[in-house]
Design a protein around this motif. Structure first.
Motif, PDB file in Angstrom:
ATOM      1  N   THR A  35      67.882   4.700  42.443  1.00 39.57           N
ATOM      2  CA  THR A  35      67.497   5.330  43.713  1.00 39.57           C
ATOM      3  C   THR A  35      67.683   4.377  44.884  1.00 39.57           C
ATOM      4  O   THR A  35      68.281   4.734  45.900  1.00 39.57           O
ATOM      5  N   GLN A  58      68.147   4.942  49.052  1.00 42.34           N
ATOM      6  CA  GLN A  58      66.868   5.588  49.319  1.00 42.34           C
ATOM      7  C   GLN A  58      65.715   4.648  48.946  1.00 42.34           C
ATOM      8  O   GLN A  58      65.876   3.749  48.131  1.00 42.34           O
ATOM      9  N   SER A 118      57.482   6.757  44.798  1.00 34.53           N
ATOM     10  CA  SER A 118      56.829   7.617  43.825  1.00 34.53           C
ATOM     11  C   SER A 118      55.493   8.088  44.373  1.00 34.53           C
ATOM     12  O   SER A 118      54.772   7.308  44.993  1.00 34.53           O
ATOM     13  N   SER A 164      61.669  13.723  46.745  1.00 33.24           N
ATOM     14  CA  SER A 164      63.047  13.270  46.834  1.00 33.24           C
ATOM     15  C   SER A 164      63.831  14.203  47.747  1.00 33.24           C
ATOM     16  O   SER A 164      63.360  15.290  48.112  1.00 33.24           O
ATOM     17  N   ASN A 165      65.056  13.822  48.097  1.00 26.93           N
ATOM     18  CA  ASN A 165      65.887  14.689  48.933  1.00 26.93           C
ATOM     19  C   ASN A 165      66.126  16.042  48.273  1.00 26.93           C
ATOM     20  O   ASN A 165      66.094  17.080  48.933  1.00 26.93           O
TER      21      ASN A 165
END
Length: 215
Positions: free
Chosen positions: A117, A122, A126, A171-172
Motif C-alpha cells: 500500500t 498511499q 488501518s 481505502s480508495n
C-alpha cells in the motif's frame, strides 16, 4: 519488486520481518539496521522503496532517523513499527511525513499488504490503528478545532465526503463503493484534498478531520 529496509534494535524482530515479507512475494528486504544511524546510512546507500522502522531505538532513535531520511531528495516511504504507547514522539513523526504505523504484532498478510500500500503511494491507515491514534487528540483545545474547520472549509462538498471517509480508514476502493465513484476518481480527489490542505499524507488528513470534530 518492492525494496524494503528494516530498522529495529532487536535481531529477532528484524529476522521475523524479513521472513514474513520475502515469503509474501514481490518484496525484497535489501537491508537491515540496528539503530537510527544505521537506518539513515542504509537508506542513502540502498535507496529502498519503503523503510520499516522501530519508533524507539538506542542511539539515534526512529524519529531522528525518519527526519533525516525524509529530508533526502526523493525519499522512501517511512512506516513506523510501534507497540502503540502513543505520545508526542509519534505525533511528531506524523508531522515529518511518516506515512503510517504498524503494530509489531500485525498479522503477516496485513504486514505485506501494508508495505504494498505505501509503496503504491498511499498511507497505511488501518482503522484500528487510526482509532487509537486519534483518541490521543481527544483533549484538543477549541482553538485547534476552529482552525481545523477553517482549513477544511476550502474543500468542495464531494472532497469533504472523501476526506471524511479517509479519516475512517477506508481505502480508495472502499470509498469508491460508498460514494459510487471509480477508484481512479477517488484517488484524484484524495490528491487534490491533500494539495489543498497542504498535507503530506492520509494520516495527517485523518487527524485534521478529527481535530475539526467531523470524524
Amino acid at each position: 519488486m518492492i525494496r524494503v529496509l528494516v530498522a529495529d534494535d532487536e535481531a529477532l524482530v528484524r529476522s521475523g520481518l524479513r521472513m514474513i515479507l520475502e515469503a509474501a512475494g514481490g518484496i525484497a528486504v535489501v537491508g537491515e539496521a540496528r539503530d537510527g544511524r544505521e537506518a539513515v546510512s542504509a537508506a542513502a546507500r540502498l535507496r529502498p522503496d519503503v523503510v520499516l522502522m522501530d519508533v524507539r531505538m538506542p542511539g539515534a532513535d526512529g524519529l531522528a532517523a525518519a527526519a533525516a531520511i525524509l529530508a533526502a531528495t526523493e525519499p522512501p516511504k517511512v512506516v513506523m513499527l510501534t507497540t502503540f504507547d502513543l505520545d508526542e514522539y509519534v505525533h511528531e513523526a506524523l508531522r515529518l511525513g511518516v506515512v503510517g504505523f504498524l503494530l509489531k504484532d500485525t498479522p503477516p498478510r496485513e504486514l505485506a499488504a501494508a508495505v504494498r500500500t505505501v509503496a503504491d503511494g498511499q498511507a497505511m491507515l488501518s482503522p484500528s490503528v487510526t482509532r487509537r491514534l486519534l483518541l490521543s487528540y481527544a483533549d484538543r483545545p477549541p482553538s485547534r478545532a476552529e482552525a481545523a474547520r477553517r482549513q477544511l472549509a476550502a474543500l468542495t462538498g464531494r472532497e469533504e465526503d472523501v476526506v471524511r471517509a479517509v479519516a475512517r480508514g477506508l481505502s480508495n476502493a472502499e470509498i469508491g463503493r460508498e460514494l459510487r465513484l471509480s477508484e481512479a476518481t477517488v484517488k484524484a480527489h484524495v490528491s487534490r484534498v491533500l494539495a489543498k490542505l497542504g498535507l503530506a499524507n492520509r494520516v495527517q488528513a485523518a487527524i485534521l478531520v478529527h481535530d475539526a470534530d467531523l470524524g
